[in-house]
Design a protein around this motif. Structure first.
Motif, PDB file in Angstrom:
ATOM      1  N   UNK A  14      83.264 -15.135  -0.109  1.00 20.77           N
ATOM      2  CA  UNK A  14      84.187 -16.113  -0.706  1.00 20.77           C
ATOM      3  C   UNK A  14      85.623 -15.791  -0.328  1.00 20.77           C
ATOM      4  N   UNK A  15      86.344 -16.840  -0.038  1.00 21.19           N
ATOM      5  CA  UNK A  15      87.742 -16.715   0.363  1.00 21.19           C
ATOM      6  C   UNK A  15      88.628 -16.527  -0.870  1.00 21.19           C
ATOM      7  N   UNK A  16      89.398 -15.482  -0.888  1.00 21.24           N
ATOM      8  CA  UNK A  16      90.376 -15.306  -1.959  1.00 21.24           C
ATOM      9  C   UNK A  16      89.858 -14.468  -3.110  1.00 21.24           C
ATOM     10  N   UNK A  26      77.613 -14.778 -10.690  1.00 22.69           N
ATOM     11  CA  UNK A  26      76.465 -14.191  -9.995  1.00 22.69           C
ATOM     12  C   UNK A  26      75.834 -13.091 -10.850  1.00 22.69           C
ATOM     13  N   UNK A  27      76.673 -12.307 -11.495  1.00 27.68           N
ATOM     14  CA  UNK A  27      76.141 -11.241 -12.345  1.00 27.68           C
ATOM     15  C   UNK A  27      75.367 -11.817 -13.525  1.00 27.68           C
ATOM     16  N   UNK A  28      75.894 -12.887 -14.086  1.00 23.21           N
ATOM     17  CA  UNK A  28      75.180 -13.522 -15.198  1.00 23.21           C
ATOM     18  C   UNK A  28      73.805 -14.008 -14.708  1.00 23.21           C
ATOM     19  N   UNK A  29      73.793 -14.572 -13.497  1.00 25.50           N
ATOM     20  CA  UNK A  29      72.518 -15.042 -12.934  1.00 25.50           C
ATOM     21  C   UNK A  29      71.559 -13.868 -12.732  1.00 25.50           C
ATOM     22  N   UNK A  30      72.099 -12.754 -12.294  1.00 27.45           N
ATOM     23  CA  UNK A  30      71.246 -11.576 -12.086  1.00 27.45           C
ATOM     24  C   UNK A  30      70.665 -11.092 -13.410  1.00 27.45           C
ATOM     25  N   UNK A  64      76.176 -17.394  -5.419  1.00 29.69           N
ATOM     26  CA  UNK A  64      77.474 -17.648  -4.785  1.00 29.69           C
ATOM     27  C   UNK A  64      77.470 -18.977  -4.055  1.00 29.69           C
ATOM     28  N   UNK A  65      76.421 -19.218  -3.285  1.00 21.67           N
ATOM     29  CA  UNK A  65      76.365 -20.489  -2.573  1.00 21.67           C
ATOM     30  C   UNK A  65      76.293 -21.650  -3.554  1.00 21.67           C
ATOM     31  N   UNK A  66      75.599 -21.454  -4.661  1.00 22.46           N
ATOM     32  CA  UNK A  66      75.555 -22.506  -5.673  1.00 22.46           C
ATOM     33  C   UNK A  66      76.934 -22.786  -6.243  1.00 22.46           C
ATOM     34  N   UNK A  67      77.661 -21.730  -6.532  1.00 25.32           N
ATOM     35  CA  UNK A  67      79.023 -21.894  -7.059  1.00 25.32           C
ATOM     36  C   UNK A  67      79.912 -22.579  -6.027  1.00 25.32           C
ATOM     37  N   UNK A  78      73.998 -23.055 -18.337  1.00 30.91           N
ATOM     38  CA  UNK A  78      74.453 -22.690 -16.992  1.00 30.91           C
ATOM     39  C   UNK A  78      75.529 -21.610 -17.075  1.00 30.91           C
ATOM     40  N   UNK A  79      75.493 -20.706 -16.128  1.00 27.99           N
ATOM     41  CA  UNK A  79      76.461 -19.604 -16.157  1.00 27.99           C
ATOM     42  C   UNK A  79      77.884 -20.111 -16.154  1.00 27.99           C
ATOM     43  N   UNK A  80      78.120 -21.204 -15.441  1.00 27.20           N
ATOM     44  CA  UNK A  80      79.490 -21.689 -15.283  1.00 27.20           C
ATOM     45  C   UNK A  80      80.091 -22.077 -16.628  1.00 27.20           C
ATOM     46  N   UNK A  81      79.232 -22.400 -17.580  1.00 25.03           N
ATOM     47  CA  UNK A  81      79.741 -22.880 -18.859  1.00 25.03           C
ATOM     48  C   UNK A  81      80.002 -21.762 -19.840  1.00 25.03           C
ATOM     49  N   UNK A  82      79.884 -20.530 -19.377  1.00 23.26           N
ATOM     50  CA  UNK A  82      80.039 -19.421 -20.299  1.00 23.26           C
ATOM     51  C   UNK A  82      81.499 -19.111 -20.543  1.00 23.26           C
TER      52      UNK A  82
END
Lengths: 178, 277
Positions: A38-40, A51-55, A80-83, B46-50
């Protein structure tokens, strides 16, 4: 950390302390992996967290095939790709070179930290599709067919991205040294 | 395509600092807690909503000025390789790094040659400076048993300064940082030492004016170097501690102009808004 790590079973069973230990152990590598992709820095930090939450949420599905590290690398990569897909519009605004100022001075100390920061600053300057292919192949050691399957692009496209990406990376590296 | 890439193009992936920004142990611990909180809060969301995790992380930015401590701790030993131009390769198949054994240090440091701190208000800090993240590194032992400050190489001086800082001997650490800057002026080691010393003066020695001078010196030496971001942020913090709002606003503007993507940029913008008339 192995698949048989007792902390893994404890964490899955709800032992928060074991879970925190695992997260603390996995987090640095995941942050580095995400920053490669990821850039930045700021966006990478947000995505690394996701990603950590997903893990963590995926731990119960880890079947012990392969190391936990390689499994978490794959989960982090996919997260990451999903984000990135979700925030594509926001990222497009950053593609204008927002991080170019982060490219260190050629006199920067070539210590390992500085070297990796320099490397990722160069990665920030090549297109994402080539960057992702380079990181998956040369950092994670994925085969071209695996990358092709993961990214959903033809084999030849992966090879082309790798070839062009390496060329750009070398050119940027050489230019920075001049 | 399958030719191996030089390690400087794509360094090995591991858990050591870089390419992600180095973290203090406090910030790392805060992240771990917020990640676990987020993951356990609602497994189906979804993780994004955390929001809690994201907010926790954002709040942690307030402490990111202490990154310098971790950063300099990571950089200092590795300057061994810099000075000797022997950067260790980080090939993808390299074996795991082993922790460096701690060495007993028999010498006593001479009395710190620290300038008398000027009386200024301490910098308002949301939490005490975070301790250094202990990052094991191989083959970077300073090998300092009887350190002669006037003869030791910069990497040994910086490594020992980190040791002094770890035991909260701020004066001893500062003396070593200043010796590094004095003996190796205009070097990268001097920049690392200068920024580390400035942060000590700002956060521990209550000497914001001295910190400001050191940050400016470091920035002048390497205006686009890897510590420029920390130096510019430090200048703004020092101006704040000195109570010079106009100078602080200018420093923040300069920081955001040079480092718009910094993890500290949101905090800088918030502070700018607070200072706006």
């Amino acid at each position: 950390m192995t698949a048989a790590d007792p902390r893994l079973a404890a964490a899955v069973a709800g032992d928060r302390r074991a879970l925190e230990e695992l997260v603390a152990e996995i987090l640095p590598r995941v942050r580095n992996l995400v920053r490669y992709l990821v850039r930045g820095d700021a966006e990478a930090e947000d995505i690394a967290q996701e990603a950590m939450v997903a893990i963590v949420r995926g731990l119960p599905s880890h079947r012990g095939e392969g190391t936990l590290q390689s499994w978490s690398d794959r989960v982090a990569t996919r997260a990451t790709f999903g984000c990135l897909r979700r925030v594509r519009r926001a990222r497009a605004q950053l593609d204008g070179g927002a991080d170019l100022e982060a490219v260190p001075h050629p006199d920067a100390p070539p210590d390992e930290y500085i070297a990796s920061r320099r490397a990722v600053a160069l990665l920030d300057r090549i297109p994402d599709d080539q960057r992702h292919a380079l990181v998956l192949h040369h950092v994670l050691g994925m085969s071209v067919p695996d990358i092709s399957a993961d990214l959903g692009v033809p084999l030849e496209t992966v090879r082309s991205r790798l070839r062009i990406g390496i060329g750009k990376l070398r050119a940027l590296h050489g230019g920075e040294r001049c | 395509m399958d030719e191996p890439l030089p390690s400087e193009l794509l360094p090995r992936l591991d858990g050591l600092p870089g390419p992600a920004r180095a973290l203090t142990s406090a910030r790392s611990a805060a992240m771990v807690r917020s990640i676990v909180d987020a993951a356990l809060a609602d497994p189906d969301a979804p993780a994004r909503a955390e929001a809690p995790a994201r907010m926790g992380w954002r709040r942690a930015l307030r402490f990111a000025a202490a990154i310098l401590f971790c950063f300099s701790g990571a950089v200092a030993p590795a300057l061994v390789r810099h000075v000797k131009h022997t950067v260790a390769p980080r090939s993808p198949v390299a074996p795991p790094r082993q922790p460096e054994p701690r060495r007993e240090r028999k010498h006593d440091l001479a009395p710190p040659a620290v300038e008398p701190p000027r009386t200024v208000a301490p910098v308002p800090r949301p939490m005490p400076p975070a301790p250094i993240v202990s990052v094991p590194r191989p083959n970077v032992s300073p090998a300092v048993e009887e350190l002669d400050v006037e003869k030791a190489p910069p990497e040994d001086l910086l490594a020992l300064a980190n040791e002094r800082r770890r035991v909260r001997d701020w004066g001893g650490a500062d003396r070593l940082y200043r010796a590094t800057s004095r003996r190796f002026p205009d070097s990268d080691a001097a920049v690392v030492a200068g920024v580390a010393s400035a942060t000590l003066h700002l956060e521990q020695l209550r000497d914001a004016a001295g910190a400001l001078r050191d940050y400016r010196q470091a920035l002048a030496t390497r205006p686009t170097g890897p510590l420029a971001e920390e130096a510019r942020w430090g200048i703004a913090e020092a101006e704040r501690a000195l109570g010079d709002s106009a100078a602080e606003a200018l420093a923040l503007r300069d920081f955001l102009a040079k480092h718009p993507g910094s993890a500290l940029a949101p905090a800088a913008r918030r502070r700018q808004a607070e200072l706006a008339p």
